[in-house]
Design a protein around this motif. Structure first.
Motif, PDB file in Angstrom:
ATOM      1  N   ALA A 100       0.836  -1.203   0.000  1.00 19.59           N
ATOM      2  CA  ALA A 100       0.000   0.000   0.000  1.00 19.59           C
ATOM      3  C   ALA A 100       0.866   1.246   0.000  1.00 19.59           C
ATOM      4  CB  ALA A 100      -0.902  -0.011   1.232  1.00 19.59           C
TER       5      ALA A 100
ATOM      6  N   THR B 263       5.460  -7.993  10.939  1.00 18.31           N
ATOM      7  CA  THR B 263       4.762  -9.096  10.292  1.00 18.31           C
ATOM      8  C   THR B 263       5.787  -9.860   9.468  1.00 18.31           C
ATOM      9  OG1 THR B 263       4.216  -7.628   8.453  1.00 18.31           O
ATOM     10  CG2 THR B 263       2.574  -7.872  10.189  1.00 18.31           C
TER      11      THR B 263
ATOM     12  N   ARG C  68       4.945   4.914   6.156  1.00 19.03           N
ATOM     13  CA  ARG C  68       3.530   4.804   5.826  1.00 19.03           C
ATOM     14  C   ARG C  68       2.687   5.196   7.029  1.00 19.03           C
ATOM     15  NH1 ARG C  68       5.019  -0.821   3.805  1.00 19.03           N
ATOM     16  NH2 ARG C  68       5.775  -0.444   1.685  1.00 19.03           N
TER      17      ARG C  68
ATOM     18  N   GLN D 237      -2.620   3.171   9.263  1.00 20.95           N
ATOM     19  CA  GLN D 237      -3.716   2.477   8.591  1.00 20.95           C
ATOM     20  C   GLN D 237      -3.226   1.744   7.341  1.00 20.95           C
ATOM     21  OE1 GLN D 237      -3.702   5.702   9.427  1.00 20.95           O
ATOM     22  NE2 GLN D 237      -5.152   5.733  11.156  1.00 20.95           N
ATOM     23  N   ALA D 238      -2.403   2.432   6.533  1.00 17.84           N
ATOM     24  CA  ALA D 238      -1.883   1.792   5.323  1.00 17.84           C
ATOM     25  C   ALA D 238      -0.988   0.620   5.669  1.00 17.84           C
ATOM     26  CB  ALA D 238      -1.114   2.817   4.485  1.00 17.84           C
ATOM     27  N   TRP D 239      -0.168   0.767   6.717  1.00 16.43           N
ATOM     28  CA  TRP D 239       0.701  -0.330   7.133  1.00 16.43           C
ATOM     29  C   TRP D 239      -0.107  -1.521   7.612  1.00 16.43           C
ATOM     30  CZ3 TRP D 239       1.124  -2.174  12.260  1.00 16.43           C
ATOM     31  CH2 TRP D 239       2.038  -3.210  12.424  1.00 16.43           C
ATOM     32  N   ALA D 240      -1.141  -1.286   8.438  1.00 17.89           N
ATOM     33  CA  ALA D 240      -1.950  -2.381   8.970  1.00 17.89           C
ATOM     34  C   ALA D 240      -2.662  -3.139   7.855  1.00 17.89           C
ATOM     35  CB  ALA D 240      -2.970  -1.842   9.974  1.00 17.89           C
ATOM     36  N   GLN D 241      -3.191  -2.399   6.870  1.00 22.48           N
ATOM     37  CA  GLN D 241      -3.896  -3.045   5.766  1.00 22.48           C
ATOM     38  C   GLN D 241      -2.938  -3.921   4.965  1.00 22.48           C
ATOM     39  OE1 GLN D 241      -5.610  -0.288   2.996  1.00 22.48           O
ATOM     40  NE2 GLN D 241      -6.557  -1.880   1.745  1.00 22.48           N
ATOM     41  N   GLN D 242      -1.766  -3.368   4.651  1.00 25.79           N
ATOM     42  CA  GLN D 242      -0.805  -4.128   3.876  1.00 25.79           C
ATOM     43  C   GLN D 242      -0.247  -5.305   4.682  1.00 25.79           C
ATOM     44  OE1 GLN D 242       2.797  -4.040   4.307  1.00 25.79           O
ATOM     45  NE2 GLN D 242       3.275  -5.249   2.477  1.00 25.79           N
TER      46      GLN D 242
ATOM     47  N   ASN E  65      -1.696  -7.028   7.149  1.00 26.91           N
ATOM     48  CA  ASN E  65      -2.690  -8.096   7.314  1.00 26.91           C
ATOM     49  C   ASN E  65      -2.819  -8.938   6.040  1.00 26.91           C
ATOM     50  OD1 ASN E  65      -3.270  -7.389   9.951  1.00 26.91           O
ATOM     51  ND2 ASN E  65      -4.919  -5.984   9.367  1.00 26.91           N
ATOM     52  N   GLY E  66      -2.821  -8.260   4.892  1.00 28.93           N
ATOM     53  CA  GLY E  66      -2.896  -9.001   3.635  1.00 28.93           C
ATOM     54  C   GLY E  66      -1.681  -9.879   3.415  1.00 28.93           C
ATOM     55  N   TRP E  67      -0.508  -9.343   3.735  1.00 31.79           N
ATOM     56  CA  TRP E  67       0.724 -10.101   3.576  1.00 31.79           C
ATOM     57  C   TRP E  67       0.776 -11.284   4.530  1.00 31.79           C
ATOM     58  CZ3 TRP E  67       4.105 -11.898   0.693  1.00 31.79           C
ATOM     59  CH2 TRP E  67       5.406 -12.197   1.078  1.00 31.79           C
TER      60      TRP E  67
END
Length: 571
Positions: A31, A133, A169, A172-177, A179-181
């Protein structure tokens, strides 16, 4: 359990879709919303200290600038490495931010941010509160001041260097990326572990070393990926790995390399298609085993040598095995094609990843994600190939058994198979059992006048005619020459005589003649019913005597043996 067998177009389409989806997930860029552009530079630490401090103005003259849009390979010498990050815009933005390091490698990283207490993290840190992560470290930053630099200190790690990427980042952008990773890594590693366990199970069940080599290879690669990405520490919390993660990674990589080469040689049957490749395969596998042994040594020098050898050996072995597989495939190895389909993407990506340690391909930030997707895809393709190989071996085994039991000319059971089935029926004693001996009359005259090809045609026609009059449970076989045997389970002697009369009539109506100069062929049939406890030679002797009685009495007739107490013929 459903195992994909790539024999049909739909199976290949499924594999292609799976690979495409995996690569799309793996290659999806991180992200970039509200991401701050950075300017970066690095330098080797001038001296090692217990609590290192950011370099002074004089020392910073040794900084080497790098492009933060790509990866940068940071060596970790005996004193560690410093990285300086500045905002490209000149000043830091206000608010909360996350400094994210992608692919930081193993080892401790210290962050010195102006106005904030130093922070320390490592992929191998088992602290549940650590902000990282798989494959990432994240530092929380608040209210950065003006244009003051961020300093990162990578503590000494002589075993493994890494090509990494830095980004700033929003949380919010870090958490979204992140979690997906995390979801993607979990899914890919689950596929690898499940496939390796399947290989181990089938290897023990079928006693096939190819499955066991596959299981070792995939499981070792899964462990290597889990360690290098930090997944072994968060969320798995593997303390035994955290004690010496670099050693575990090198050992896992060496085992994966050796097992993959030996598996490829066995699975693709390299030694049969390329006999000269045996020595090369042994040398390449031996290099990986040497890395394992060096990494397990208790002394620092051989362990350092093992770490130094890893990337060059990968770069050498990967293309070499690919060339061998291509040559074997071109010479008819079907399973070399399977291996090329599954392994080629991973080995190419792995070699490219190793080249990044030599400051090459630094703009390819997606290699780690793509490698993991390719590994999961490869595991699925190779387990499908192993299943195909096993089914093909079983099919060949069944065909060999069939050829061993079936008469090549007539397609009926041969003498050995007939006697085996008859012996089993006699031992079961599950009910009446009768035997017919059928002999084609005047067969020698047919061969003498019309030739052996005509005789063969007559035998085939006779078999076709008799099969039309027999039940599915009846067994028909060629006893020898022009003599056939019919096993009639569940049939008494009187019922067997009815079957024999039908056979006589069918042959008469068919008029098995192959020359206008010869009359239609006929058969002579002898019938006997098995008695309780009777031996196979005794039963055969009685049926044989009845058949010869039919011939002696004028042929084209059925004779039953009425004397079960009679001894079998001798000689």
């Amino acid at each position: 359990m459903f195992i994909l067998m790539p024999h049909s177009n739909s199976s290949w389409i499924f594999l292609g879709v799976l690979m495409a989806l995996g690569l799309l997930c793996a290659l999806a860029p991180p992200a970039r919303a509200t991401q701050v552009i950075l300017r970066g530079a690095w330098m080797m630490a001038p001296a090692r200290s217990i609590a290192p401090q950011p370099p002074d103005a004089v020392a910073t003259q040794a900084l080497r600038v790098f492009d933060t849009h790509g990866l940068v390979h940071l060596p970790r010498g005996s004193h560690g490495t410093w990285v300086r990050l500045l905002p490209a815009a000149g000043t830091w933005p206000a608010g909360q931010w996350m400094l994210v390091i992608d692919q930081p490698g193993l080892g401790v990283v210290d962050l010195h941010a102006p106005g904030q207490a130093p922070q320390r993290q490592a992929l191998e840190d088992l602290d549940q509160g650590a902000l990282h992560t798989p494959g990432q470290l994240a530092f929380r930053l608040e209210n950065l001041r003006g244009d003051a630099p961020l300093w990162l200190f990578f503590q000494p790690n002589p075993w493994l260097g890494s090509s990494m990427h830095f980004a700033l980042r929003t949380p919010q952008a870090w958490a979204q990326q992140a979690n997906g990773w995390l979801a993607f890594v979990s899914s890919a590693l689950t596929v690898l572990v499940v496939m390796s366990l399947m290989g181990l199970w089938f290897g023990m069940l079928l006693r096939d070393r190819a499955y066991l080599l596959y299981a070792v290879y995939v499981l070792a690669y899964a462990l290597l990926s889990a360690v290098s990405m930090g997944y072994a520490f968060h969320p798995l919390q593997l303390g035994w790995v955290a004690r010496d993660p670099a050693m575990v990674a090198r050992v896992a990589g060496g085992i994966a390399g050796a097992a993959s080469i030996l598996f490829a040689a066995r699975f693709a049957d390299l030694y049969r298609h390329l006999p000269w490749s045996r020595r090369l395969v042994q040398v390449l596998a031996g290099l990986f085993i040497a890395i394992v042994l060096l990494s397990l040594a208790p002394w620092a020098a051989p362990r350092a040598l093992g770490g130094w050898l890893q990337n060059p050996v990968v770069v050498l072995a990967g293309p070499s095995v690919l060339i061998l597989l291509i040559l074997a495939w071109s010479r008819g190895s079907r399973y070399a094609g399977f291996f090329l389909l599954g392994w080629s993407p991973l080995v190419v990506l792995t070699v490219c990843d190793s080249l990044q340690s030599f400051d090459l391909l630094q703009s390819w930030m997606w290699l780690q994600r793509a490698s993991l997707a390719a590994a999961a895809f490869e595991a699925l393709v190779l387990i499908a190939g192993l299943a195909d190989r096993t089914l093909a071996a079983r099919r060949d085994h069944r065909q060999a058994l069939h050829r061993a039991e079936v008469d090549a000319l007539t397609g009926t059971l041969n003498r050995g198979a007939l006697l085996t089935h008859l012996q089993e029926m006699l031992e079961l004693e599950s009910g009446p059992l009768s035997v017919l001996f059928v002999d084609l009359d005047h067969f020698k005259r047919l061969n003498d006048h019309a030739g052996h090809q005509a005789g063969d045609q007559a035998l085939v026609a006779l078999v076709r005619t008799m099969r039309l009059e027999l039940r599915e449970d009846d067994l028909l076989g060629r006893y020898g020459g022009e003599e056939f045997m019919v096993l009639l389970p569940g049939q008494s002697l009187s019922q067997a005589l009815g079957v024999a009369e039908r056979l006589l009539q069918a042959v008469r109506l068919r008029r098995l003649a192959t020359s206008v100069d010869l009359p239609g062929l006929t058969v002579s049939i002898g019938a006997a019913e098995a008695q309780p406890g009777e031996s196979l030679p005794r039963l055969l002797g009685r049926a044989d005597q009845a058949m010869y009685a039919a011939k002696h009495n004028g042929r084209d007739q059925v004779q039953a043996d009425p004397l079960p107490q009679r001894q079998p013929l001798q000689g």
